[in-house]
Design an enzyme around this catalytic site. Structure first.
Site, PDB file in Angstrom:
ATOM      1  N   HIS A  61       0.820  -1.333   0.137  1.00 44.86           N
ATOM      2  CA  HIS A  61       0.066   0.036  -0.003  1.00 44.86           C
ATOM      3  C   HIS A  61       0.894   1.273  -0.005  1.00 44.86           C
ATOM      4  CE1 HIS A  61      -2.854   2.941   1.392  1.00 44.86           C
ATOM      5  NE2 HIS A  61      -3.987   2.094   0.749  1.00 44.86           N
ATOM      6  N   GLU A  84      -3.826   2.107  -7.335  1.00 41.52           N
ATOM      7  CA  GLU A  84      -4.107   3.252  -6.507  1.00 41.52           C
ATOM      8  C   GLU A  84      -3.118   4.506  -6.694  1.00 41.52           C
ATOM      9  OE1 GLU A  84      -3.594   2.200  -2.040  1.00 41.52           O
ATOM     10  OE2 GLU A  84      -1.596   1.892  -2.794  1.00 41.52           O
TER      11      GLU A  84
END
EC number: 5.3.1.1
Length: 247
Positions: A94, A164
Site C-alpha cells: 500500500h 491506487e
C-alpha cells in the site's frame, strides 16, 4: 474470460470494538451482490474479533505481513499468524507502507512471495504519486512496481492487483473513469507482454483512490476495472453501495 468483481475495504488504522460491531451488523443485514467477492482489511489487533462478527462469506485481510514465518522482528506479524486467526488475505505494498514506512519495491515483492507460499491470497498494491503523474511517468512507475512483483511471483492465481493513484487517496480527488481505465488497460497489456496472455485475461485489477458510492458505478462500467480497494468509505454504510456497484 469473466473476472469476478472484487471489492476490498481497507480500514487502515481505524476502528474499535464498538464501530466494528456496527459495520459488521450493517454488512450482515445488507443484500450484498452475490457476484462480488468482498474482502475486509482490518487492523491486526481486531482481526479475530472481526472474523467472529462478519458474515462468513466475506474474506478477511491483514494490512501487512513480514517476509518470514517467525523470528526477532519486533512489531511485525507473519502470514502464518494471519492464517492462524482466520485471515485468508493480506494487503501488501500500500502507498502508505511505501511512503511512511519506506518499504521498497523489492521488500514488498518478497513479502508477497512469502505470503503466497504460506497460503494467503494477496492484494498487491501499485500506484504513482502526483509528481510522477504530472511528469508523465505513470506507466513507467507502475511497470517498475509490477516488475518487482513479477520477479518473485510465479503463480498469479491468488493475486489481485490494486492500482491506487497516490494523489487520489484520501484527497477527495479521484481519477476519472477514463483515467483509471487507461492505466488498467496499460497494466493488462503489460501482463500480456511480460507474464502471459492467460494471466492478463484472468488477473483482477482493482481501482483504489477516493472511491465512493457516488463514483463507483461509473468506474465499475470500465472493462478493465475488476473491483475496488476502498479506504474511508469502507467504514461507512455507503460501502454496501460500492460492493453493489455492478448491479
Amino acid at each position: 474470460m469473466s473476472r469476478k468483481f472484487c471489492v476490498g475495504g481497507n480500514w487502515k488504522m481505524n476502528g474499535d470494538q464498538k464501530s466494528i460491531a456496527e459495520i459488521a451488523k450493517t454488512l450482515s443485514s445488507a443484500a450484498l451482490d452475490p457476484n462480488t467477492e468482498v474482502v475486509i482489511g482490518c487492523p491486526a489487533i481486531y482481526l479475530m474479533y472481526a472474523r467472529n462478527l462478519l458474515p462468513c462469506e466475506l474474506g478477511l485481510a491483514g494490512q501487512n505481513a513480514y517476509k518470514v514465518a517467525k523470528g526477532a522482528f519486533t512489531g511485525e506479524i507473519s502470514p502464518a499468524m494471519l492464517k492462524d486467526i482466520g485471515a485468508d488475505w493480506v494487503i501488501l505494498g500500500h502507498s502508505e507502507r511505501r511512503a511512511i514506512f519506506g518499504e521498497s519495491d523489492a521488500l514488498i515483492a518478497e513479502k508477497a512471495e512469502h505470503a503466497l507460499a504460506e497460503g494467503l491470497k494477496v492484494i498487491a498494491c501499485i500506484g504513482e504519486t502526483l509528481e510522477e503523474r504530472e511528469a508523465g511517468k505513470t506507466n513507467e512507475v507502475v511497470a517498475r512496481q509490477m516488475c518487482a512483483y513479477a520477479q518473485k511471483i510465479k503463480d498469479w492465481k491468488n493475486v489481485v492487483v490494486a492500482y491506487e493513484p497516490v494523489w487520489a487517496i484520501g484527497t477527495g480527488q479521484t481519477a476519472t473513469p477514463d483515467q483509471a481505465q487507461e492505466v488498467h488497460a496499460f497494466l493488462r497489456q503489460w501482463l500480456s507482454d511480460n507474464i502471459s496472455k492467460e494471466v492478463s485475461a484472468s488477473l483482477r485489477i482493482q481501482y483504489g483512490g477516493s472511491v465512493t458510492a457516488a463514483n463507483a458505478k461509473e468506474l465499475a462500467k470500465k472493462p478493465d476495472i475488476d473491483g475496488f480497494l476502498v479506504g474511508g468509505a469502507s467504514l461507512k454504510p455507503e460501502f454496501v453501495d460500492i460492493i453493489n456497484a455492478r448491479q
